[in-house]
Design an enzyme around this catalytic site. Structure first.
Site, PDB file in Angstrom:
ATOM      1  CG  ASN A   1      16.894 -43.462 -31.865  1.00  0.00           C
ATOM      2  OD1 ASN A   1      16.166 -43.740 -30.918  1.00  0.00           O
ATOM      3  ND2 ASN A   1      18.210 -43.568 -31.800  1.00  0.00           N
TER       4      ASN A   1
ATOM      5  CG  ASP B   1      21.614 -45.009 -28.044  1.00  0.00           C
ATOM      6  OD1 ASP B   1      20.765 -45.139 -28.953  1.00  0.00           O
ATOM      7  OD2 ASP B   1      21.723 -43.963 -27.364  1.00  0.00           O
TER       8      ASP B   1
HETATM    9  P1  ADP Z   1      15.013 -47.407 -26.613  1.00  0.00           P
HETATM   10  O1  ADP Z   1      15.986 -46.832 -25.617  1.00  0.00           O
HETATM   11  O2  ADP Z   1      15.587 -47.474 -28.012  1.00  0.00           O
HETATM   12  O3  ADP Z   1      13.639 -46.831 -26.558  1.00  0.00           O
HETATM   13  P2  ADP Z   1      14.000 -49.661 -25.114  1.00  0.00           P
HETATM   14  O4  ADP Z   1      13.483 -48.726 -24.081  1.00  0.00           O
HETATM   15  O5  ADP Z   1      13.010 -50.514 -25.799  1.00  0.00           O
HETATM   16  O6  ADP Z   1      14.876 -48.933 -26.230  1.00  0.00           O
HETATM   17  O7  ADP Z   1      15.096 -50.549 -24.375  1.00  0.00           O
HETATM   18  C1  ADP Z   1      16.113 -51.235 -25.048  1.00  0.00           C
HETATM   19  C2  ADP Z   1      16.528 -52.418 -24.215  1.00  0.00           C
HETATM   20  O8  ADP Z   1      16.949 -51.981 -22.916  1.00  0.00           O
HETATM   21  C3  ADP Z   1      15.410 -53.412 -23.958  1.00  0.00           C
HETATM   22  O9  ADP Z   1      15.249 -54.335 -25.011  1.00  0.00           O
HETATM   23  C4  ADP Z   1      15.910 -54.087 -22.688  1.00  0.00           C
HETATM   24  O10 ADP Z   1      16.914 -55.052 -23.001  1.00  0.00           O
HETATM   25  C5  ADP Z   1      16.565 -52.927 -21.931  1.00  0.00           C
HETATM   26  N1  ADP Z   1      15.581 -52.309 -21.034  1.00  0.00           N
HETATM   27  C6  ADP Z   1      14.919 -51.140 -21.217  1.00  0.00           C
HETATM   28  N2  ADP Z   1      14.062 -50.911 -20.196  1.00  0.00           N
HETATM   29  C7  ADP Z   1      14.186 -51.968 -19.343  1.00  0.00           C
HETATM   30  C8  ADP Z   1      13.585 -52.341 -18.104  1.00  0.00           C
HETATM   31  N3  ADP Z   1      12.649 -51.587 -17.524  1.00  0.00           N
HETATM   32  N4  ADP Z   1      13.971 -53.501 -17.525  1.00  0.00           N
HETATM   33  C9  ADP Z   1      14.906 -54.286 -18.086  1.00  0.00           C
HETATM   34  N5  ADP Z   1      15.519 -53.997 -19.241  1.00  0.00           N
HETATM   35  C10 ADP Z   1      15.163 -52.859 -19.877  1.00  0.00           C
END
Ligand code: ADP
Length: 303
Positions: free
Chosen positions: A163, A256
């Protein structure tokens, strides 16, 4: 399984539909993961470790832990202190965040190694994040890293979400150095590719996984928004395409909630690919709701 998350939970003021009116909630990266674990996997004993003050809002936060099924017996109540706060402001649908956390009690969560060790001793799986590391002063960060290293050596499992939050660090080099020290005490690393690429210059999610494996993690899951998740366990690795969604409302706590599903699978000996699938399913529901804590229905089969 006895799960312990270590970090900072904050009071949240979120805008309501009425102008200049806000509703009070509680959220924070490690707390959000604990909240989803307690909600979705009731058979897991979920506990939270932090420090709060002795004022009314600190008491309310602890009541929220209880009401969420999260054990807070190890939470430290520090006299004269209080919790951190953030406020969400909406401007033409865009959310921006203002923080008041410089003085929060959570910054002292690892000052007392005995309190920290008592909480860690009572858990099988211990989870912390780069934000947990960022809010601590240097001696407290050492206390935490030493306690986690000792716990791991003693057979506990340690999980880490880097994070990356450059604003919480005095400079990027201090951040990347501390993050890799966190990785070095962890069995499980749950990084997000976009941030890792920016601050560690990783060419692709495989490179991110390789770096955390070299630091000593045996299970690594690299999230990448709507792009495929890359996972690696020992020498086995693979990628899982994130199911497409018709509408993404708010990505707060996507990572999270995703982490909660991965961690729920770890001690259940669920194949990592199946946990990644369930993590995408949960995070997919979370991004279609507003705020950090989306009241998703527990999975029918449980786990
Ligand atoms: P963080 O919040 O830690 O930055 P991510 O943005 O990579 O993590 O998102 C974590 C998970 O949430 C992804 O692996 C996916 O499963 C889901 N997710 C995030 N954004 C999308 C999206 N635009 N469409 C579908 N699933 C999403």
């Amino acid at each position: 399984m006895r799960f312990l998350a270590i970090g900072e939970c904050m009071a949240e003021f979120a805008p309501t539909s009425a102008p200049n009116e806000y509703s009070l909630g509680f959220a924070g990266d490690t707390f959000n993961t604990a909240w989803y674990l307690a909600r979705m996997w009731p058979d897991i004993a979920v506990s939270y470790f932090t420090a709060v003050g002795d004022d009314a809002i600190s008491g309310q936060m602890c009541e929220t832990f209880s009401a969420s099924g999260i054990d807070h017996r190890h939470v430290q109540r520090l006299p004269g202190r209080t919790v951190g706060l953030y406020m969400i402001t909406l401007d033409k649908g865009e959310r921006s965040f203002s923080y008041w956390r410089g003085q929060s009690a959570a910054r002292h969560l690892a000052d007392d190694p005995a309190a920290l060790n008592a909480a860690i001793e009572a858990a099988d799986l211990i989870y912390f994040s780069g934000i947990t590391l960022a809010i601590l002063d240097a001696p407290a960060r050492e206390n935490l890293l030493n306690a986690l290293q000792a716990a791991r050596a003693g057979g506990h499992t340690v999980a880490f979400d880097p994070n990356l939050r450059p604003r919480l660090w005095s400079d990027p080099a201090q951040m990347t150095d501390a993050i890799m020290r966190g990785a070095a005490v962890s069995d499980i690393a749950l990084p997000s590719f976009e941030d890792e690429a920016q601050w560690f210059q990783d060419a692709n999610p495989e490179a991110t996984a390789e770096r955390y494996a070299a630091a000593g993690a045996s299970t690594i899951v690299v999230k990448n928004g709507g792009d495929p998740v890359f996972f690696r366990q020992g020498q086995d690795c693979g990628s899982y395409p994130v199911p497409g969604l018709s509408g993404v409302v708010d990505t707060t706590a996507a990572g999270d909630s995703f982490n909660a599903a991965i961690l729920a699978g770890i001690k259940g000996d669920i194949p990592l690919r199946d946990s990644v699938e369930q993590a995408c399913q949960l995070a997919g529901q979370v991004v279609q709701g507003k705020g950090a804590l989306v009241p998703v229905a527990p999975f029918p089969t449980g786990r």
